[in-house]
Design a protein around this motif. Structure first.
Motif, PDB file in Angstrom:
ATOM      1  N   ALA A 199       0.831  -1.223   0.000  1.00 47.90           N
ATOM      2  CA  ALA A 199       0.000   0.000   0.000  1.00 47.90           C
ATOM      3  C   ALA A 199       0.860   1.267   0.000  1.00 47.90           C
ATOM      4  N   HIS A 200       0.257   2.356  -0.491  1.00 49.80           N
ATOM      5  CA  HIS A 200       0.998   3.613  -0.638  1.00 49.80           C
ATOM      6  C   HIS A 200       1.507   4.174   0.688  1.00 49.80           C
ATOM      7  N   ASP A 201       0.791   3.864   1.802  1.00 50.59           N
ATOM      8  CA  ASP A 201       1.276   4.465   3.061  1.00 50.59           C
ATOM      9  C   ASP A 201       2.622   3.905   3.505  1.00 50.59           C
ATOM     10  N   HIS A 202       3.155   2.910   2.797  1.00 51.27           N
ATOM     11  CA  HIS A 202       4.506   2.411   3.093  1.00 51.27           C
ATOM     12  C   HIS A 202       5.565   3.134   2.259  1.00 51.27           C
ATOM     13  N   GLN A 203       5.121   3.922   1.279  1.00 49.73           N
ATOM     14  CA  GLN A 203       6.090   4.504   0.330  1.00 49.73           C
ATOM     15  C   GLN A 203       6.940   5.601   0.957  1.00 49.73           C
ATOM     16  N   VAL A 204       8.238   5.484   0.744  1.00 43.31           N
ATOM     17  CA  VAL A 204       9.190   6.487   1.213  1.00 43.31           C
ATOM     18  C   VAL A 204       9.621   7.313   0.001  1.00 43.31           C
ATOM     19  N   GLY A 205       9.720   8.623   0.184  1.00 41.88           N
ATOM     20  CA  GLY A 205      10.246   9.441  -0.907  1.00 41.88           C
ATOM     21  C   GLY A 205       9.445  10.692  -1.140  1.00 41.88           C
ATOM     22  N   GLN A 206       9.763  11.316  -2.238  1.00 42.00           N
ATOM     23  CA  GLN A 206       9.195  12.623  -2.568  1.00 42.00           C
ATOM     24  C   GLN A 206       7.678  12.645  -2.573  1.00 42.00           C
ATOM     25  N   THR A 207       7.074  11.582  -3.116  1.00 46.54           N
ATOM     26  CA  THR A 207       5.613  11.538  -3.136  1.00 46.54           C
ATOM     27  C   THR A 207       5.072  10.533  -2.122  1.00 46.54           C
ATOM     28  N   GLY A 208       5.947  10.124  -1.218  1.00 47.62           N
ATOM     29  CA  GLY A 208       5.549   9.260  -0.107  1.00 47.62           C
ATOM     30  C   GLY A 208       5.855   9.983   1.194  1.00 47.62           C
ATOM     31  N   THR A 209       6.376   9.246   2.161  1.00 52.07           N
ATOM     32  CA  THR A 209       6.703   9.848   3.456  1.00 52.07           C
ATOM     33  C   THR A 209       8.196  10.171   3.512  1.00 52.07           C
ATOM     34  N   THR A 210       8.532  11.286   4.158  1.00 55.93           N
ATOM     35  CA  THR A 210       9.940  11.598   4.417  1.00 55.93           C
ATOM     36  C   THR A 210      10.287  11.010   5.766  1.00 55.93           C
ATOM     37  N   VAL A 211      11.375  10.257   5.833  1.00 54.67           N
ATOM     38  CA  VAL A 211      11.719   9.576   7.083  1.00 54.67           C
ATOM     39  C   VAL A 211      13.134   9.949   7.512  1.00 54.67           C
ATOM     40  N   ARG A 212      13.368   9.792   8.795  1.00 51.11           N
ATOM     41  CA  ARG A 212      14.690  10.086   9.350  1.00 51.11           C
ATOM     42  C   ARG A 212      14.970   9.100  10.485  1.00 51.11           C
ATOM     43  N   PRO A 213      14.920   7.788  10.192  1.00 54.57           N
ATOM     44  CA  PRO A 213      15.081   6.817  11.286  1.00 54.57           C
ATOM     45  C   PRO A 213      16.552   6.688  11.707  1.00 54.57           C
ATOM     46  N   LYS A 214      16.755   5.947  12.781  1.00 55.50           N
ATOM     47  CA  LYS A 214      18.140   5.656  13.196  1.00 55.50           C
ATOM     48  C   LYS A 214      18.767   4.675  12.198  1.00 55.50           C
ATOM     49  N   LEU A 215      17.945   3.728  11.714  1.00 55.76           N
ATOM     50  CA  LEU A 215      18.461   2.735  10.760  1.00 55.76           C
ATOM     51  C   LEU A 215      17.486   2.587   9.587  1.00 55.76           C
ATOM     52  N   TYR A 216      18.003   2.727   8.359  1.00 54.06           N
ATOM     53  CA  TYR A 216      17.183   2.528   7.157  1.00 54.06           C
ATOM     54  C   TYR A 216      17.859   1.451   6.314  1.00 54.06           C
ATOM     55  N   VAL A 217      17.154   0.352   6.066  1.00 51.97           N
ATOM     56  CA  VAL A 217      17.733  -0.721   5.253  1.00 51.97           C
ATOM     57  C   VAL A 217      16.988  -0.753   3.918  1.00 51.97           C
TER      58      VAL A 217
END
Ligand code: FAD
Length: 352
Positions: A266-284
């Motif tokens: 689903a789209h609510d998992h999308q990261v990026g310009q037209t998704g969500t901007t994230v700043r986690p401690k770890l991104y894999v």
């Protein structure tokens, strides 16, 4: 008074101070409000002015104190039954009235669903401009202008926008982009209770009932560990492996747009310009090439691990750790190593 500073009777020097619209839900401050306070504090210090948080709602007393501990000098608290749930009409009226009366030079709003609705309405009502979806804010120290930067042309370039002739300078800011303000329990400030001129007649569209989403949406913006899958997964079943891997690391599942467009997630998992901007401690990032629009949403992560079978994939340019290989070999190997480490730790614990 120079002409440059006067527009339609507006003297730009009359406008001073930085405001943050502090969004809350059911009495809880949203992370975006803390991010705006962090950024607003920096801007206010550069301008040598005070930082004010504007708090609207009903029975929101405790939040006002909290906002001070997070860096606001002043709180404009508007507590009113008609502000209990968000309505465009009521919130626009109350904030526009305050802006007209108090004249801040900059107003920051979260680019949330509510902020995206509210920001342009206020800008229209007070007769100024608004830059939507900013990812960077700075001050031009020569003339106090707010430099508002946001992705443009499909994310292929960053545009810096100014509002030279009108005030306040208004920006909506993407959640997850700015660093949160630091909490300091000894910080003090002034809480001002505002009585709005607001009646039911001011609200054209009434909220009859608030229905919460039936399913729990993934909260990427607040996650400290995110494991994302991309087109390299091959098909939707690949997300079962990503889910297992994320579970083992105590994280949540993200994705690239390619995976969403393919209907794998689903789209609510999308990261990026037209998704969500994230700043986690770890991104894999697993099987994600690292297109500029994806990087726009995760490049500020504290630690980025990329798993990709192409050694030239651009994701490796931003990754702190890169593993070149087939994700279907690499991920099970990492999970097995975690299990081994867990059993060694358990054995040590038992033998203590
Ligand atoms: P690909 O680019 O196809 O990359 C797949 C990667 O998987 C490749 O690097 C490949 O080497 C690797 N791979 C293949 N098989 C394996 C395997 N078995 N093991 C390991 N690695 C493997 N994209 C976003 O993600 N988020 C956005 O918000 C977004 N917004 C956009 C907005 C606009 C206006 C536009 C024009 C585009 C946007 N895009 C966005 C799309 C973006 O340009 C890319 O198309 C997209 O990010 C590519 O997704 P991907 O990396 O999963 O796929």
């Amino acid at each position: 008074m120079s002409n440059a500073k006067v527009n339609q009777g507006i003297n730009l020097d009359d406008y001073r101070g930085v405001w943050v619209i502090a969004e809350q839900r059911e009495g809880k401050v949203l992370n975006i409000a803390l991010e705006l306070l962090g950024e607003g504090r920096k801007l206010a210090d550069k301008l040598g002015v005070e930082l004010t948080a504007v708090l609207l709602g009903h029975n929101v007393g405790d939040i006002a104190e909290e906002l001070i501990k997070y860096g606001a000098n002043n709180i404009l608290k508007v507590d009113h039954k008609l502000l209990e749930v968000y309505t465009t009409d009521a919130y626009t009226k109350v904030i526009s009235d305050l802006v007209k009366e108090r004249k801040p030079e900059a107003v920051l709003i979260g680019a949330t669903t509510i902020g995206r609705d509210l920001g342009p309405r206020i800008a229209g009502r007070v007769g100024t401009g608004l830059t939507a979806d900013c990812t960077r804010l700075e001050i031009d120290e020569t003339d106090r202008k707010l430099l508002q930067t946001r992705p443009a042309f499909g994310g292929n370039l960053m545009a810096t926008i100014v509002c030279p002739k009108n005030r306040p300078q208004m920006s909506t800011v993407r959640p997850g982009v700015m660093e949160k303000a630091h909490y300091n329990e000894y910080r003090t400030g002034v809480i001002e209770d505002i009585t709005p001129t607001l009646t039911e007649k001011d609200i054209i569209a009434n909220v009859v009932k608030v229905v919460k989403a039936a399913k729990n949406k993934v909260s990427l913006a607040d996650a400290s560990i995110i494991v994302s899958g991309g087109r390299g997964l091959g098909d939707y079943k690949g997300f079962e492996l990503i889910q297992k891997f994320a579970g083992k690391l105590g994280g949540v599942v993200g994705s690239s747009r390619a995976a969403v467009d393919n209907g794998w997630i689903a789209h609510d998992h999308q990261v990026g310009q037209t998704g969500t901007t994230v700043r986690p401690k770890l991104y894999v990032a697993c099987g994600i090439s690292g297109a500029i629009q994806h990087l726009a949403g995760m490049a500020e992560s504290e630690c980025i691990v990329a798993i990709n079978k192409n050694p030239d994939a651009p994701i490796f340019d931003v990754a702190h750790y890169g593993i070149v290989g087939d994700l279907y070999d690499v991920i099970p190997a990492i999970m097995a190593a975690i299990d081994d480490a867990d059993s060694i730790l358990e054995a040590i614990e038992e033998n203590k």
